[in-house]
Design a protein around this motif. Sequence first.
Motif: not given
Lengths: 98, 389, 295
Positions: A31-37, A71-88, C18-22
């Motif tokens: 299964s993928v994780n894309s539905g979490w976002r 490049v982001i693999d949207y099948d497994f990105c959970k949308g936490c946003g760490i990348c956006s915050k870390i990006c200078k 399946k860890a939580c986001a972040g």
Amino acid sequence: MIIKPTVREKKIFSFQDVPEDTSFEAGYLVSVNSGWRSIRPVVNAGTCIGCMQCYLYCPDGVISIQNGKAVIDYDFCKGCGICSKICKPGAIGMERER
Amino acid sequence: MEKFLSGDEAFAEGIRLACPDVISAYPITPQTIVVEKLSEMVEDGSLDAEFIHVESEHSALSCAMGASAAGVRAFTATSSQGLLYMAECLYYASGGRFPIVMMNANRSTALPWNIYGDQRDSLSQLDSGWIQAYAENAQESLDLALMSYYIAEHKTVSTPFMVNLDGFILTHTYEQVDVPTPEQAGKFLPPYETENKLDPENPKNMAFSAGPDTNYIFKYKEHAAMFRAIPVIEEAERRFAEIFGRQYSGLIDAYLTEDADYILITLGSIAGLCREIAGQLRENGVKAGVLRIRYMRPFPAEALAKAVSSAKALAVLEKDISFGNEGTVFTNVNSALHGAGMTAPAYNFIGGLGGRNISHQDIIRIFETIQSGTAKRVNFIGIGEEENS
Amino acid sequence: MSVSAKTLDQNEYFYGHKACAGCGGSLAVRNVLKVLGKNAVAVLPAGCMSAVGFNFPQLCFANNAIISTFAGTASMLTGIEAGFRRRGIKDFTAVGFAGDGGTADIGIQALSGAIDRNDNIIYICYDNEAYMNTGIQKSGLTPFGAKTTTTPAGQNIHGNIRPKKNMFEIVAAHDIPYAATATVGYMNDFLNKVEKASKIQGTKYIHVIAPCPTGWGIPVSDTVDAAREIVDCGLWYLAEYENHEFKINRDPKTFTSVEDYLRKQARFRHLSEQDIKIITDSRDKKWEFIRKNWN
């Protein structure tokens, strides 16, 4: 060729398919994780300098650098946003999922 | 070669012949001699194994599981509190289908504290998914050390194996024992080969979770594998007899039961005394017999019911009590008898708890009371008459 | 060559979990495996990382990996290391990933045993400061004042009344060949310590702060920020124990505000001025000791 767990064909595990012991092929995904976002990171390739910080700090390992750009693999990105915050350079924006 | 050995020493000799790769154990009376002997064997070079000084029984079995998951042969030994302390790992090892062999020196469980022999430790773990054998003497202990690996590691079984020796009575008593040569042992026991292992060439994810949709299938397969041990036990004993010249009798050891009216069922080292008395009773015209259960798991339900089918009354003598019910062996035996449609009355005799002696006279009385029908359903040997009446 | 994003193995060994986001814990596991490479054999006890990574048939490790009993991370590592050696396999690293409870509480005995034997393993404690997998209960590494579901913050008691156990120094007291503290906020420091550990014979222990947004009460995007701030404000320090000596890797001239660090997290929001003073004083006392006694 990058080694990583990969998604296999969906199937029901019948009696015969269930292993005799609790050992199984490593990295077998069904299964993928894309539905979490609720929001998704979007890379502005013009601004991205390929510094790899987003890649380094992604808890899910879904960012790779291809041709010098993130490049982001949207099948497994959970949308936490760490990348956006870390990006200078501010190359990754978070957009609402539709 | 003939040697004068205690049960523990004989077992250690058997383990040396089985050549485990990893031994992880924690000392507890009356198991200690086994791990002391094995340490000496590793020190003098006669056993090429990793001896790992773990800090607890839980770690002893956890470490053995790690070794087994790495694909090598593992051994541990414990007793009593130690067995209970590692209980979580017992279920883990059987669920993971790691064919580890463990010797358990049967000993009473606290409280009150007591270091002497009874079988409450291992019998409390019948549901943990381990094959359980009970040795009667030092020779059988050594032979089971070798046979246990053959059975546990057999491809159709792949289930951990617990060999039980009565604390002190067997672990510390010296007997003449025939110790086979390494060449003979090598001929009997093939090297351990398995796919159930972590492997650099073919990586695995192991000991995982399984949800309600598949979990019961894993459990069913574990259950079925335990039954597949029955023909493998026969096969192992046949091969063993060919190489070592000693023939064992499978899940049970029946003595004069074929035409017996009164049969005493028991397990472990007390069986010898019971047979002696049955023999004496026969001389007096009482058709007595003795059935020793060699394997509590897989339970010999069919073989047992068949072997005692002539009986008019049965006694089950065990060093165990399941508080609030009866002896666990008795419960298991009754289920087998019921399954076979047998109606002969069966009586439970609880004795030997905390190492209390079971005497010649006690066994004679067991036969007398089942013969006269004056026994209660559950009888505590040695508790005063007023309590028993 | 030091480890950095550019030199890191591009394979992703922990993926699809399946860890939580972040999740800070999954970030630690992912990157440690990238340092150790495909021949790492991972042992994970019952806990978040095993719960999110090993649900048959969703198996999220590309390398060899196994769940141990909760208490048995270190002892299972010992068995695997011995078993692989017996099989003649040379190129592998046995690495354990246990949480704070799995390390400092239920697993401390087995860990101590493994260090005592000096087994050739790497043990990573990913510390999110409570039993997060079961729903945020206090562990031996929950810091003073933190609200958890078993240390509620009320009128009478302001969360956890005991300070965090010092696992780093407990481990060092075994005279372990190598121990270090780290945080997922300063990844290069952490990963270079993992790399260093992988080249040392014997037992290695790395204690890495891995924030849990769910348990700490911070936005899921703030994991890395929180993991940096805990070091910047001096409540955590980056240090090593090697060759029988302690060494502080980073000695800031000034600390950022402890209060700012605490106030951002829901688990500390109830703290009074006095509680914060207790935390700040204890930080200062610790640093006084470190500066006086460590290299």
